[in-house]
Write a protein that holds these residues in place. Structure first.
Motif, PDB file in Angstrom:
ATOM      1  N   ALA A  44      34.327  32.282  34.740  1.00 48.42           N
ATOM      2  CA  ALA A  44      35.773  32.226  34.928  1.00 48.42           C
ATOM      3  C   ALA A  44      36.126  31.366  36.136  1.00 48.42           C
ATOM      4  O   ALA A  44      37.121  30.620  36.103  1.00 48.42           O
ATOM      5  CB  ALA A  44      36.338  33.639  35.110  1.00 48.42           C
ATOM      6  N   GLN A  45      35.325  31.418  37.188  1.00 47.12           N
ATOM      7  CA  GLN A  45      35.581  30.575  38.354  1.00 47.12           C
ATOM      8  C   GLN A  45      35.421  29.106  38.010  1.00 47.12           C
ATOM      9  O   GLN A  45      36.159  28.263  38.502  1.00 47.12           O
ATOM     10  CB  GLN A  45      34.628  30.942  39.499  1.00 47.12           C
ATOM     11  N   ARG A  46      34.448  28.806  37.169  1.00 42.63           N
ATOM     12  CA  ARG A  46      34.196  27.408  36.814  1.00 42.63           C
ATOM     13  C   ARG A  46      35.202  26.868  35.818  1.00 42.63           C
ATOM     14  O   ARG A  46      35.686  25.749  35.957  1.00 42.63           O
ATOM     15  CB  ARG A  46      32.797  27.269  36.223  1.00 42.63           C
ATOM     16  N   TYR A  47      35.483  27.646  34.778  1.00 42.97           N
ATOM     17  CA  TYR A  47      36.225  27.091  33.636  1.00 42.97           C
ATOM     18  C   TYR A  47      37.571  27.750  33.372  1.00 42.97           C
ATOM     19  O   TYR A  47      38.337  27.245  32.561  1.00 42.97           O
ATOM     20  CB  TYR A  47      35.375  27.229  32.361  1.00 42.97           C
ATOM     21  N   ASP A  49      41.379  29.873  34.312  1.00 43.96           N
ATOM     22  CA  ASP A  49      42.531  29.764  35.211  1.00 43.96           C
ATOM     23  C   ASP A  49      42.551  30.971  36.153  1.00 43.96           C
ATOM     24  O   ASP A  49      41.650  31.813  36.130  1.00 43.96           O
ATOM     25  CB  ASP A  49      43.829  29.666  34.407  1.00 43.96           C
ATOM     26  N   ARG A  50      43.588  31.079  36.982  1.00 44.75           N
ATOM     27  CA  ARG A  50      43.628  32.129  38.002  1.00 44.75           C
ATOM     28  C   ARG A  50      43.636  33.524  37.397  1.00 44.75           C
ATOM     29  O   ARG A  50      43.025  34.449  37.919  1.00 44.75           O
ATOM     30  CB  ARG A  50      44.871  31.944  38.870  1.00 44.75           C
ATOM     31  N   LYS A  51      44.331  33.664  36.267  1.00 46.92           N
ATOM     32  CA  LYS A  51      44.395  34.971  35.616  1.00 46.92           C
ATOM     33  C   LYS A  51      43.010  35.402  35.123  1.00 46.92           C
ATOM     34  O   LYS A  51      42.625  36.560  35.273  1.00 46.92           O
ATOM     35  CB  LYS A  51      45.379  34.913  34.447  1.00 46.92           C
ATOM     36  N   ASP A  52      42.260  34.468  34.538  1.00 42.92           N
ATOM     37  CA  ASP A  52      40.902  34.785  34.070  1.00 42.92           C
ATOM     38  C   ASP A  52      40.000  35.187  35.232  1.00 42.92           C
ATOM     39  O   ASP A  52      39.197  36.120  35.115  1.00 42.92           O
ATOM     40  CB  ASP A  52      40.289  33.580  33.345  1.00 42.92           C
ATOM     41  N   VAL A  53      40.121  34.477  36.346  1.00 45.69           N
ATOM     42  CA  VAL A  53      39.298  34.774  37.515  1.00 45.69           C
ATOM     43  C   VAL A  53      39.629  36.166  38.047  1.00 45.69           C
ATOM     44  O   VAL A  53      38.731  36.958  38.366  1.00 45.69           O
ATOM     45  CB  VAL A  53      39.491  33.716  38.624  1.00 45.69           C
ATOM     46  N   ARG A  54      40.919  36.493  38.120  1.00 40.77           N
ATOM     47  CA  ARG A  54      41.348  37.789  38.624  1.00 40.77           C
ATOM     48  C   ARG A  54      40.826  38.927  37.730  1.00 40.77           C
ATOM     49  O   ARG A  54      40.301  39.922  38.211  1.00 40.77           O
ATOM     50  CB  ARG A  54      42.877  37.830  38.709  1.00 40.77           C
ATOM     51  N   GLU A  55      40.924  38.766  36.420  1.00 43.81           N
ATOM     52  CA  GLU A  55      40.443  39.795  35.491  1.00 43.81           C
ATOM     53  C   GLU A  55      38.913  39.931  35.564  1.00 43.81           C
ATOM     54  O   GLU A  55      38.386  41.052  35.552  1.00 43.81           O
ATOM     55  CB  GLU A  55      40.863  39.461  34.066  1.00 43.81           C
ATOM     56  N   ALA A  56      38.233  38.809  35.642  1.00 44.82           N
ATOM     57  CA  ALA A  56      36.770  38.845  35.708  1.00 44.82           C
ATOM     58  C   ALA A  56      36.312  39.495  37.010  1.00 44.82           C
ATOM     59  O   ALA A  56      35.345  40.268  37.016  1.00 44.82           O
ATOM     60  CB  ALA A  56      36.199  37.437  35.580  1.00 44.82           C
ATOM     61  N   ARG A  57      36.990  39.201  38.121  1.00 43.00           N
ATOM     62  CA  ARG A  57      36.646  39.817  39.407  1.00 43.00           C
ATOM     63  C   ARG A  57      36.862  41.325  39.345  1.00 43.00           C
ATOM     64  O   ARG A  57      36.036  42.106  39.822  1.00 43.00           O
ATOM     65  CB  ARG A  57      37.483  39.229  40.534  1.00 43.00           C
ATOM     66  N   ARG A  58      37.962  41.754  38.733  1.00 46.70           N
ATOM     67  CA  ARG A  58      38.242  43.186  38.596  1.00 46.70           C
ATOM     68  C   ARG A  58      37.153  43.863  37.757  1.00 46.70           C
ATOM     69  O   ARG A  58      36.652  44.928  38.120  1.00 46.70           O
ATOM     70  CB  ARG A  58      39.606  43.391  37.949  1.00 46.70           C
TER      71      ARG A  58
END
Length: 154
Positions: A44-47, A49-58
């Motif tokens: 998610a960090q690589r490919y 957007d911000r929403k994907d990164v936030r959900e993946a981090r959670r």
């Protein structure tokens, strides 16, 4: 000979406590889930957007929390706690004779396959003495085998 070894292995496998196996499986499953969520987070960090990164981090943080709770539950299991002897540490050697108070039931941990030691035979028991694991003959109190610093990882 081969069939006796196989039979002994099967009997030993069946005698491992089901609760310990379930807890170990849960820890392994949580560890695997942490790895998967970490991989998803990096993707998610690589490919993403911000929403994907936030959900993946959670999701990654939730998986880590579940893993920590599983390990904490495993460590708080009462079967692994009462091992400190009411006397100071003494290094035992093979052939030493122990008083019966040294291998009283309070200091006899249940055998567990995670220890990497063979099951105790007839009239033998494992005794935890601080971080050492001793295999003791219960009839005469002689130390048969010493595993030094065996519980250092605990």
């Amino acid at each position: 000979m081969k069939s006796k070894f196989l039979t002994a292995g099967l009997i030993a496998a069946m005698m491992v406590p089901a609760v310990a196996q379930a807890q170990t499986r849960e820890i392994e499953r949580d560890r695997r889930e942490v790895r998967e969520e970490r991989r998803d987070y990096r993707d998610a960090q690589r490919y993403g957007d911000r929403k994907d990164v936030r959900e993946a981090r959670r999701d990654y943080n939730d998986a880590r929390k579940d893993y920590r709770e599983s390990v904490r539950d495993w460590r708080q299991d009462k079967r692994y706690q009462n091992y400190r002897a009411p006397f100071r540490y003494q290094q035992f050697r093979v052939g030493s004779t122990l008083r019966s108070s040294y291998y009283a039931p309070n200091y006899r941990p249940a055998w567990d396959s995670r220890w990497g030691v063979p099951r105790a035979g007839r009239f033998q028991t494992y005794v935890r003495h601080y971080n050492d694991l001793l295999l003791v003959n219960t009839r005469n109190g002689k130390v048969i085998r010493v595993y030094r610093n065996h519980f250092r990882w605990r």
